[in-house]
Design an enzyme around this catalytic site. Structure first.
Site, PDB file in Angstrom:
ATOM      1  N   ASP A 109      46.291  24.306  67.354  1.00 47.05           N
ATOM      2  CA  ASP A 109      45.035  24.908  67.803  1.00 47.05           C
ATOM      3  C   ASP A 109      45.295  26.234  68.513  1.00 47.05           C
ATOM      4  O   ASP A 109      44.644  27.245  68.235  1.00 47.05           O
ATOM      5  CB  ASP A 109      44.308  23.935  68.731  1.00 47.05           C
ATOM      6  CG  ASP A 109      43.057  24.520  69.351  1.00 47.05           C
ATOM      7  OD1 ASP A 109      42.004  24.496  68.698  1.00 47.05           O
ATOM      8  OD2 ASP A 109      43.131  25.012  70.498  1.00 47.05           O
ATOM      9  N   ARG A 167      26.095  16.491  56.805  1.00 48.19           N
ATOM     10  CA  ARG A 167      26.566  15.559  55.776  1.00 48.19           C
ATOM     11  C   ARG A 167      25.744  14.277  55.790  1.00 48.19           C
ATOM     12  O   ARG A 167      25.489  13.671  54.753  1.00 48.19           O
ATOM     13  CB  ARG A 167      28.050  15.242  55.994  1.00 48.19           C
ATOM     14  CG  ARG A 167      28.970  16.438  55.805  1.00 48.19           C
ATOM     15  CD  ARG A 167      30.431  16.029  55.964  1.00 48.19           C
ATOM     16  NE  ARG A 167      31.329  17.161  55.778  1.00 48.19           N
ATOM     17  CZ  ARG A 167      31.729  17.971  56.725  1.00 48.19           C
ATOM     18  NH1 ARG A 167      31.294  17.783  57.956  1.00 48.19           N
ATOM     19  NH2 ARG A 167      32.548  18.972  56.471  1.00 48.19           N
ATOM     20  N   GLY A 170      33.779  22.295  75.146  1.00 47.73           N
ATOM     21  CA  GLY A 170      32.555  21.649  75.604  1.00 47.73           C
ATOM     22  C   GLY A 170      31.378  22.098  74.770  1.00 47.73           C
ATOM     23  O   GLY A 170      31.269  23.280  74.410  1.00 47.73           O
ATOM     24  N   LYS A 175      44.316  30.382  67.508  1.00 53.98           N
ATOM     25  CA  LYS A 175      43.674  31.326  68.428  1.00 53.98           C
ATOM     26  C   LYS A 175      44.566  32.535  68.678  1.00 53.98           C
ATOM     27  O   LYS A 175      44.068  33.664  68.812  1.00 53.98           O
ATOM     28  CB  LYS A 175      43.332  30.611  69.733  1.00 53.98           C
ATOM     29  CG  LYS A 175      42.285  29.517  69.549  1.00 53.98           C
ATOM     30  CD  LYS A 175      42.150  28.640  70.780  1.00 53.98           C
ATOM     31  CE  LYS A 175      41.131  27.542  70.547  1.00 53.98           C
ATOM     32  NZ  LYS A 175      41.046  26.593  71.682  1.00 53.98           N
TER      33      LYS A 175
END
Length: 435
Positions: free
Chosen positions: A203, A49, A308, A207
């Site tokens: 979240d 962006r 990470g 999953k």
């Protein structure tokens, strides 16, 4: 190093914490990746962006563009690491309809629009790869999709959110307060400025939908996943868990249920009590772990970093190599297996057991009244622990462990306890998993 196959053009969408690491590794290890893939991989561009935004890795300026569509068209492999729903969805559909394979870590998009994306891939013989979408660097997608394709997965129980595990682990090991540890997690970068997606279980629910769909060969929508977060967990609940031999973990549980000769699926996310002897109880810090139970393979445990930049980049690049090998070998991509088409049922159908903590009037007949309420609800008592703060205190704390019953029966019984005259308050209710 030379290869007989043509160079494969790789487009990268997004250069955040993960995207910048993916680009860096693609450029630095190009020869090794070419050896593994069977073809040279050319990073043709990075769509962002803001070209001038500060990034974790110093990358060639000429690779950046704001024109994602032009970059996508003509690419062989498109890596989508923008996050969110749009424009990620439109960009992935453009890539697939152009015949490119797509690699993504976008769990939110897959949990809400997965079937649409997989169908688009099937129409042109392409593939959608998403190893990094469920548990960061942990290889769990391929084992479920490929290695266990000949087995019957019975149950998945996983710690799939590093932020909540970090918070609960520190509350358990240090006796720290929820708000204090959350603030530390934000300072360390484990939690966003708005931590809602993590601490409220969104979240983990995304999953869970992905893992359940894979494990049970059925499309499991995000709306079908029961979700609870960890904001109600207090130090006293942690201490009560410890005294009973448990640790509290936010779990994603995906389960094959059998009743009256028919099968169904339950997918749910909630904080639960896990016995300290269970492997999941030893998962510390921001790590993730997924515990899989299959009929033939038995119990399998997958453990490692769940987040990470460089760790997740490892999973992304594994998918890139897989996509490149398909191009070299030829043939259509491997589609998703959702032909089982099992129904997903509400949490009330699940069989589990509760640990219920009550504040009650310290008077004769209380235990008999509570036992009667439990019995009337079809719930039997496994353990009872009573504590009194002082002789002058008119209330007592009862910690009741139930035997297994349906979630509906247990939940209804808790409601009746809350309405009873002898119960001052229902302090906490936690399910027990992993026994």
């Amino acid at each position: 190093m030379t290869t007989e196959y043509r160079r494969l053009r790789v487009a990268l969408l997004g250069a955040g914490a993960v995207g910048s690491q993916v680009a860096d590794l693609l450029l630095r290890h190009s020869d090794e990746l070419a050896d593994r893939a069977g073809a040279a991989l050319e990073l043709s561009g990075i769509a962002v962006r803001d070209i001038n935004a500060k990034r974790d890795v110093d990358l060639p300026a000429e690779l950046f563009t704001t024109d994602a569509e032009s970059l996508i068209v003509g690419s062989d492999i498109v890596i989508e690491l923008m996050g969110g729903i749009e424009p990620a969805r439109s960009n992935m559909l453009l890539a697939l309809n152009s015949g490119a394979d797509v690699v993504t870590a976008n769990k939110a998009l897959l949990a809400t629009h997965g079937p649409e994306l997989f169908e688009a891939a099937n129409q042109v013989g392409a593939s959608v790869h998403y190893e990094a979408a469920a548990a960061g660097a942990i290889p769990i997608i391929r084992p479920l999709r490929d290695s266990l394709a000949g087995d019957r997965v019975v149950r998945i129980m996983g710690i799939v959110n590093g932020t909540t595990n970090y918070i609960l682990d520190r509350m358990d090991t240090e006796g720290a307060d929820f708000a204090e540890v959350l603030a530390d997690a934000q300072r360390l970068g484990y939690a966003e400025a708005d931590p809602t997606a993590d601490i409220e279980g969104f979240d983990a629910a995304q999953k869970a939908a992905i893992l359940a769909s894979l494990a049970f060969h059925t499309t499991v929508s995000l709306d079908a996943v029961h979700r609870e977060g960890i904001t109600q967990i207090t130090p006293s609940m942690i201490e009560e868990a410890r005294a009973a031999g448990f640790v509290i973990k936010l779990l994603a549980v995906c389960e094959r249920l059998t009743a009256d000769g028919s099968e169904s699926i339950s997918a749910r996310v909630y904080p639960a009590l896990v016995p300290r002897a269970h492997p999941l109880a030893t998962v510390h810090g921001a790590n993730n772990a997924v515990f899989v139970e299959a009929e033939a393979a038995g119990s399998l445990m997958f453990y490692g970093a769940g987040a990470g930049g460089v760790q997740t980049a490892s999973a992304v690049l594994g998918d890139v190599v897989s996509a490149a090998r398909r191009h070299v070998a030829g043939g259509v991509g491997v589609g998703e297996s959702t032909r089982a088409n099992l129904p997903t049922v509400p949490i009330g159908h699940v069989v589990t057991r509760y640990q219920i903590s009550l504040e009650v009037s310290d008077q004769a007949g209380v235990l008999a009244t509570i036992a009667s309420i439990l019995s009337d609800g079809g719930v039997s008592v496994a353990t009872v622990v009573q504590t009194i703060e002082s002789e002058d205190d008119p209330t007592a704390r009862l910690i009741i462990g139930t035997h297994r019953a349906t979630e509906q029966a247990l939940s209804d019984t808790v409601d009746r306890l809350a309405a009873s005259d002898v119960v001052d308050s229902v302090v906490s209710v936690l399910r027990v998993e992993g026994e």
